[in-house]
Scaffold this motif. Structure first.
Motif, short mmCIF file in Angstrom:
data_model
loop_
_atom_site.label_atom_id
_atom_site.label_comp_id
_atom_site.label_asym_id
_atom_site.label_seq_id
_atom_site.Cartn_x
_atom_site.Cartn_y
_atom_site.Cartn_z
N UNK A 74 0.84 -1.20 0.00
CA UNK A 74 0.00 0.00 0.00
C UNK A 74 0.88 1.25 0.00
N UNK A 75 1.93 1.23 0.83
CA UNK A 75 2.81 2.39 0.91
C UNK A 75 3.51 2.61 -0.42
N UNK A 106 1.47 7.12 -3.17
CA UNK A 106 1.58 8.47 -3.69
C UNK A 106 1.51 8.57 -5.21
N UNK A 107 1.56 7.49 -5.90
CA UNK A 107 1.67 7.59 -7.36
C UNK A 107 0.75 6.55 -8.00
N UNK A 108 -0.52 6.76 -7.83
CA UNK A 108 -1.48 5.73 -8.19
C UNK A 108 -1.50 5.40 -9.67
N UNK A 109 -1.34 4.17 -9.95
CA UNK A 109 -1.59 3.59 -11.28
C UNK A 109 -1.99 2.16 -10.97
N UNK A 110 -3.16 1.75 -11.39
CA UNK A 110 -3.66 0.43 -11.02
C UNK A 110 -2.74 -0.65 -11.57
N UNK A 111 -2.51 -1.69 -10.80
CA UNK A 111 -1.76 -2.83 -11.31
C UNK A 111 -2.61 -3.51 -12.38
N UNK A 112 -1.98 -3.97 -13.47
CA UNK A 112 -2.78 -4.60 -14.53
C UNK A 112 -3.42 -5.90 -14.05
N UNK A 134 6.80 -4.32 -11.12
CA UNK A 134 7.86 -3.29 -11.09
C UNK A 134 7.43 -2.08 -11.92
N UNK A 135 6.97 -2.34 -13.14
CA UNK A 135 6.65 -1.24 -14.07
C UNK A 135 5.46 -0.42 -13.59
N UNK A 136 4.37 -1.12 -13.22
CA UNK A 136 3.14 -0.39 -12.90
C UNK A 136 3.03 -0.07 -11.41
N UNK A 158 -2.04 3.56 -21.00
CA UNK A 158 -2.34 2.61 -22.07
C UNK A 158 -1.22 1.61 -22.33
N UNK A 159 -0.10 1.69 -21.58
CA UNK A 159 0.98 0.71 -21.77
C UNK A 159 0.44 -0.68 -21.48
#
Ligand code: HEC
Length: 177
Positions: free
Chosen positions: A26-27, A31-37, A113-115, A125-126
């Motif tokens: 969660x931590x 601060x940099x929300x992007x949903x995990x695919x 790692x990426x998302x 859109x990646x």
């Protein structure tokens, strides 16, 4: 009696470890929300694989000691900018030669790692990595000298085409060139 206490104790330890992983997750994403695919089979496994196989060098939340190891947090997603740069992520020696032999499991790790760590640096859109892509690219592992030249080329393209910050040119964060 003692045996029962021991089992309960072990359960408690397991729960504490689980809770630590979940709260760290969660931590790491807060601060940099992007949903995990959704392509990630099991995000908890992907994260604990990252901690086991990569976190010792790159830090549990992607913040490394940047003098020696490139930072991943809020940066690594820029490599999803071009097909060549995303291939680089899997061709990195420590990724390509990972002890994880299951390509779906390694894809899940790299997607985490990426998302997860890369957050908003991953272009909108990646597409997540598939097991087939990982299987193909990890056979083309890079090594030392070719790696640096290749990275410089890829970063220049990411700056031009995906708005990556100029600071990405520095391999080792702000500490070193
Ligand atoms: C032994 C320490 C170590 C381990 C373990 C490790 N790395 Fe690295 N990583 C590095 C170093 C050092 C570099 C710089 C390039 C190189 O020398 O390979 C790097 C580069 C990278 C980069 C490129 C960053 C950039 O800005 O170009 C990524 C992405 C990466 N590692 C991801 C991973 C992943 C995912 C794992 C786990 C499967 C992992 N690393 C395991 C040390 C490590």
């Amino acid at each position: 009696m003692r045996g029962g206490g021991g089992a309960a104790g072990r359960r408690l330890v397991a729960m504490a470890v689980g809770a630590a992983i979940v709260s760290a997750a969660a931590a790491a994403t807060a601060p940099h929300t992007r949903a995990l695919p959704a392509a990630i089979t099991d995000p908890v496994v992907a994260r604990s694989d990252y901690i086991e196989h990569c976190g010792g060098c790159h830090g549990v939340d992607g913040r490394s000691a940047p003098a020696q190891v490139p930072e991943l947090r809020d940066r690594v997603g820029y490599f999803m900018c071009t097909p060549e740069a995303r291939a680089y992520l899997v061709r990195l020696p420590n990724v390509a030669h990972s002890r994880i032999t299951d390509n779906q499991e390694l894809a899940d790790l790299v997607n985490f790692v990426v998302f997860g760590l890369g957050g908003a640096s991953a272009p909108v859109g990646a597409q997540p990595f598939s097991a087939a892509e990982v299987a193909r690219e990890r056979r083309l592992a890079l090594s030392g000298p070719s790696l640096k030249a290749e990275r410089a080329r890829l970063v220049a393209a990411a700056i031009r085409r995906c708005g990556a910050p100029a600071s990405l040119k520095r391999f080792y964060g702000s500490a070193r060139g």
